[in-house]
Enzyme design. Structure first.
Site, PDB file in Angstrom:
ATOM      1  N   LYS A 156       0.719  -1.246  -0.014  1.00 30.67           N
ATOM      2  CA  LYS A 156       0.138   0.111  -0.052  1.00 30.67           C
ATOM      3  C   LYS A 156       0.784   1.203  -0.112  1.00 30.67           C
ATOM      4  CE  LYS A 156      -2.272  -1.178   3.794  1.00 30.67           C
ATOM      5  NZ  LYS A 156      -1.466  -2.096   4.111  1.00 30.67           N
ATOM      6  N   ARG A 172      -9.526   0.614   9.121  1.00 20.18           N
ATOM      7  CA  ARG A 172      -8.902  -0.667   9.518  1.00 20.18           C
ATOM      8  C   ARG A 172     -10.012  -1.558  10.109  1.00 20.18           C
ATOM      9  NH1 ARG A 172      -3.252   0.272   9.156  1.00 20.18           N
ATOM     10  NH2 ARG A 172      -1.906  -1.466   9.395  1.00 20.18           N
ATOM     11  N   ARG A 210      11.286  -0.987  10.338  1.00 16.26           N
ATOM     12  CA  ARG A 210      10.399  -0.764  11.431  1.00 16.26           C
ATOM     13  C   ARG A 210      10.597  -2.055  12.396  1.00 16.26           C
ATOM     14  NH1 ARG A 210       4.851  -0.201   8.197  1.00 16.26           N
ATOM     15  NH2 ARG A 210       3.997  -0.936  10.104  1.00 16.26           N
ATOM     16  N   ARG A 240      -0.051  -8.759  13.481  1.00 13.76           N
ATOM     17  CA  ARG A 240      -0.900  -7.824  12.740  1.00 13.76           C
ATOM     18  C   ARG A 240      -1.705  -8.422  11.554  1.00 13.76           C
ATOM     19  NH1 ARG A 240       4.666  -5.334  10.787  1.00 13.76           N
ATOM     20  NH2 ARG A 240       3.391  -3.793   9.446  1.00 13.76           N
TER      21      ARG A 240
HETATM   22  P1  AMP Z   1       0.921   0.325   9.178  1.00 13.34           P
HETATM   23  O1  AMP Z   1       2.015   1.252   8.895  1.00 13.34           O
HETATM   24  O2  AMP Z   1      -0.236   1.138   8.414  1.00 13.34           O
HETATM   25  O3  AMP Z   1       1.268  -0.950   8.949  1.00 13.34           O
HETATM   26  O4  AMP Z   1       0.437   0.579  10.860  1.00 13.34           O
HETATM   27  C1  AMP Z   1       1.479   0.361  11.872  1.00 13.34           C
HETATM   28  C2  AMP Z   1       0.763   0.300  13.080  1.00 13.34           C
HETATM   29  O5  AMP Z   1      -0.090   1.518  13.308  1.00 13.34           O
HETATM   30  C3  AMP Z   1      -0.361  -0.818  13.169  1.00 13.34           C
HETATM   31  O6  AMP Z   1       0.032  -2.031  13.310  1.00 13.34           O
HETATM   32  C4  AMP Z   1      -1.345  -0.302  14.020  1.00 13.34           C
HETATM   33  O7  AMP Z   1      -0.971  -0.505  15.506  1.00 13.34           O
HETATM   34  C5  AMP Z   1      -1.378   1.261  13.798  1.00 13.34           C
HETATM   35  N1  AMP Z   1      -2.446   1.778  13.112  1.00 13.34           N
HETATM   36  C6  AMP Z   1      -2.205   2.106  11.781  1.00 13.34           C
HETATM   37  N2  AMP Z   1      -3.368   2.688  11.121  1.00 13.34           N
HETATM   38  C7  AMP Z   1      -4.320   2.267  12.163  1.00 13.34           C
HETATM   39  C8  AMP Z   1      -5.510   2.173  12.150  1.00 13.34           C
HETATM   40  N3  AMP Z   1      -6.237   2.714  11.194  1.00 13.34           N
HETATM   41  N4  AMP Z   1      -6.146   1.949  13.096  1.00 13.34           N
HETATM   42  C9  AMP Z   1      -5.452   1.289  14.235  1.00 13.34           C
HETATM   43  N5  AMP Z   1      -4.449   1.136  14.351  1.00 13.34           N
HETATM   44  C10 AMP Z   1      -3.576   1.631  13.235  1.00 13.34           C
END
Ligand code: AMP
Length: 233
Positions: A13, A88, A161, A172
């Site tokens: 994404k 999400r 990360r 996740r």
């Molecule tokens: P990502 O970079 O999108 O993989 O997000 C990393 C982490 O941020 C996720 O594993 C969640 O802990 C948190 N996070 C990001 N976006 C959301 C969301 N829309 N709702 C809840 N947690 C989020």
């Protein structure tokens, strides 16, 4: 044009959102990036969400909804935005619908990137980013040309990360299947869901996304510029 990129962690994404931002002049809103910036700056919000993120769980809906609500009001979103990592949960999707209706905005397309779980683990465990310019790389699929040097800016601060570890990835993926996947029928029922094959290589995925966006009425910057130069002749 306002779109959502939907898909499990590691689906690509972020890579596609960055490309779309450049190609169409619409801004990428990555909730993961926003939360990581809060953690890095050690803000009150960052301190509140760090442990949840490190465990691979989802941060509370109300925090994310408020974050996006404020972000969409900023002037750089006027031409459109790409939501990357939000919504999400169905609660977030419903809140987004209400929020957009209040702002007299609408979603033009939801693009779901379909990828096997096994491929996701390989993709996530090999990825790293240039901390200086944000360019993403992968040990296997997109290595830097010179070891440990960013191809784009020459930076040497290449980071991984902390939540890309094997144990956190499992949590996740579980959160994706339990809480985020129900968004597919939600947006299918709204008639705006487009599922694409996220297993293809980056260029082939990009071509599929472009086909959806162009059908939905998006005009790439390149086409806009050539239109301008033709009409100014
Ligand atoms: P990502 O970079 O999108 O993989 O997000 C990393 C982490 O941020 C996720 O594993 C969640 O802990 C948190 N996070 C990001 N976006 C959301 C969301 N829309 N709702 C809840 N947690 C989020």
């Amino acid at each position: 044009m306002n779109i959502i990129l939907l898909g499990p962690p590691g689906a690509g994404k972020g890579t596609q959102a960055k490309r779309l931002q450049d190609a169409y002049g619409i801004v990428q809103l990555s909730t993961g990036d926003m939360l990581r910036a809060e953690v890095t700056s050690d803000s009150a919000l960052g301190r509140q969400v760090k442990a949840v993120m490190d465990a691979g769980r989802l941060v509370a809906d109300d925090i994310l909804i408020a974050l996006i609500d404020h972000r969409i009001d900023r002037p750089d979103c006027a031409k459109g935005f790409i939501l990357d990592g939000f919504p999400r949960t169905v609660t977030q999707a419903e809140a987004l619908d209400t929020m957009l209706a209040k702002k007299h905005l609408k979603l033009d397309a939801v693009i779901a990137m379909v990828v096997d779980d096994a491929a996701l683990v390989t993709r996530i465990s090999g990825r790293f980013t240039c901390a200086t310019c944000g360019t993403g790389y992968h040990d296997q699929f997109k290595p830097t040309k010179v070891h440990d040097v960013c191809d784009v800016c020459g930076g040497r601060d290449l980071t991984r990360r902390t939540d890309d570890s094997a144990s956190t990835v499992a949590a996740r993926l579980k959160a994706y299947h339990e809480l985020t996947k129900p968004l597919l029928p939600y947006y299918r029922a709204h008639g705006i869901l487009h599922e694409i094959d996220g297993m293809a290589d980056i260029a082939a995925v990009a071509a599929q996304i472009d086909a959806v966006l162009i059908k939905a009425g998006a005009l790439p910057k390149r086409a806009r510029n050539s239109k301008k130069s033709v009409s100014s002749r």
